[in-house]
Write a protein that holds these residues in place. Structure first.
Motif, mmCIF file in Angstrom:
data_model
loop_
_atom_site.group_PDB
_atom_site.id
_atom_site.type_symbol
_atom_site.label_atom_id
_atom_site.label_comp_id
_atom_site.label_asym_id
_atom_site.label_seq_id
_atom_site.Cartn_x
_atom_site.Cartn_y
_atom_site.Cartn_z
ATOM 1 N N MET A 1 0.821 -1.198 0.000
ATOM 2 C CA MET A 1 0.000 0.000 0.000
ATOM 3 C C MET A 1 0.862 1.259 0.000
ATOM 4 O O MET A 1 2.027 1.249 0.412
ATOM 5 C CB MET A 1 -0.911 0.002 1.225
ATOM 6 N N SER A 2 0.268 2.329 -0.461
ATOM 7 C CA SER A 2 0.905 3.639 -0.442
ATOM 8 C C SER A 2 0.017 4.586 0.340
ATOM 9 O O SER A 2 -1.099 4.895 -0.092
ATOM 10 C CB SER A 2 1.109 4.158 -1.869
ATOM 11 N N ARG A 3 0.469 5.057 1.499
ATOM 12 C CA ARG A 3 -0.357 5.898 2.352
ATOM 13 C C ARG A 3 -0.282 7.348 1.917
ATOM 14 O O ARG A 3 0.788 7.863 1.586
ATOM 15 C CB ARG A 3 0.054 5.775 3.818
ATOM 16 N N ILE B 1 -6.016 -0.271 7.197
ATOM 17 C CA ILE B 1 -5.654 0.920 7.972
ATOM 18 C C ILE B 1 -5.874 0.629 9.450
ATOM 19 O O ILE B 1 -6.949 0.187 9.846
ATOM 20 C CB ILE B 1 -6.489 2.147 7.556
ATOM 21 N N GLU C 1 -5.173 4.767 1.836
ATOM 22 C CA GLU C 1 -4.210 3.781 1.330
ATOM 23 C C GLU C 1 -4.558 3.484 -0.122
ATOM 24 O O GLU C 1 -5.701 3.120 -0.444
ATOM 25 C CB GLU C 1 -4.245 2.491 2.146
#
Length: 349
Positions: free
Chosen positions: A10-12, A304, A341
């Motif tokens: 994931m990329s927050r 999350i 995310e």
């Protein structure tokens, strides 16, 4: 039951951070026809028993960067649980409910719906959603959070015939448990008559709250109902006129959000209250490949988690992005942030 996993792909992104003394809650999001991702949420001193306002932000680059937040609703009441949807004609509908904490028993003025015809830049005066859960003749007696009120969680759903369904829940006068229902608008959301209300779940020994509606590609409408146990599903094959009896979903889901994806599967994110991931209520997501069946067969993933095993998190929002990417949004009261995310569709199966 699907395998439960955590994701490392994931990329927050941080969508917004509140000012000191305010906390973020309850995001809702939609990807608009012009490509923008539009998000609304509540800011307040606390989860309950404090006044709040509704704030919005938007992204023009698929959720990577976000505009400065702007206030869209701020009345003397506690404005809470905002939900946003775009209709086929391009209008946006914003729904929310209000609580007046200044009186005892506290008053719920009801569910409101406002319209924007300019992409969320401005909003018309709201209209009320009618419901038989409010007994107007004995309002002073029944207007409390335990009886005679109506509130909402879940986006308004536009049906293939153009009618709209607003999911609501509350306590009918004389009852001691919450019931879930939908209220139909036949004029594009200009009015929501109480006589158009249809009950989805009402039992003397079971709570039915937070109905969330999903339109499947074949036209079936599915409502996911939070209960005091595992969530239930009810289904309609006639545009929400009649509904099946509640059936178990297999998910201990609270404050859910759903989205039918371009391939026909359903993306579901929810606050997991099963304690399978941790003792709190983290945001969990799953892609339901066969939504006409049970909803607990596919892998469930922790997406999350604000940490500290808090129950005060989740209430997620979901968006499908181009390039087979998904955006799941929630809130973190410890950092005072609305967070998202971004993850590949394949990460959820």
């Amino acid at each position: 039951m699907g395998v439960r996993t955590s994701l490392a792909v994931m990329s927050r992104v941080v969508i917004a951070r509140t000012i000191a003394g305010q906390l973020p809650y309850f995001p809702s999001a939609v990807r608009l026809g012009d490509g923008r991702v539009f998000v609304v949420w509540r800011e307040g001193l606390g989860h309950v028993r404090s006044n709040g306002r509704i704030v919005a932000a938007e992204s023009s680059d698929e959720g990577r960067n976000w505009s400065e937040p702007r206030v869209v609703v701020d009345t003397i009441q506690d404005d809470r649980d905002p939900m946003v949807v775009q209709l086929a004609n391009g209008d946006l509908l914003l729904s929310w409910f209000q609580i007046d904490w200044s009186v005892r028993p506290y008053v719920c003025p009801g569910v409101q719906v406002a319209r924007s015809t300019d992409g969320g830049a401005s909003w018309d005066s709201p209209v009320a959603v009618g419901s038989g859960m409010v007994d107007h003749e004995t309002a002073e007696v029944w207007h409390s959070f335990r009886a005679g009120h109506v509130v909402a969680h879940g986006q308004i759903l536009e049906l293939p015939d153009g009618d709209l369904l607003a999911p609501v829940y509350g306590v009918f006068p004389g009852d001691h448990r919450h019931s879930a229902a939908v209220v139909r608008s036949t004029d594009g959301g200009l009015t929501w008559p109480a006589e158009n209300e249809i009950v989805l779940g009402r039992q003397p020994d079971r709570e039915y709250t937070e109905p969330v509606l999903t339109l499947l590609p074949d036209g079936q409408v599915v409502a996911l109902l939070r209960t005091d146990q595992e969530a239930d599903l009810v289904r309609s094959d006639d545009n929400g006129v009649t509904w099946s009896e509640p059936e178990p979903s297999g998910l201990y889901a609270s404050s859910s959000d759903t989205l039918t994806l371009s391939d026909g599967a359903v993306l579901l994110a929810f606050g997991d209250v099963s304690r399978r991931f941790n003792p709190g209520r983290p945001t969990v997501a799953t892609v339901i490949r066969e939504p006409r069946g049970r909803w607990d067969k596919d892998p469930q993933h922790l997406v999350i988690d604000a940490g500290q095993d808090t129950m005060d998190q989740a209430n997620p929002a979901v968006v499908e992005l181009p390039g087979d990417e998904l955006l799941v949004i929630s809130y973190d009261i410890f950092t005072r942030e609305i967070v998202g995310e971004i993850l590949p569709r394949t990460a959820l199966g």
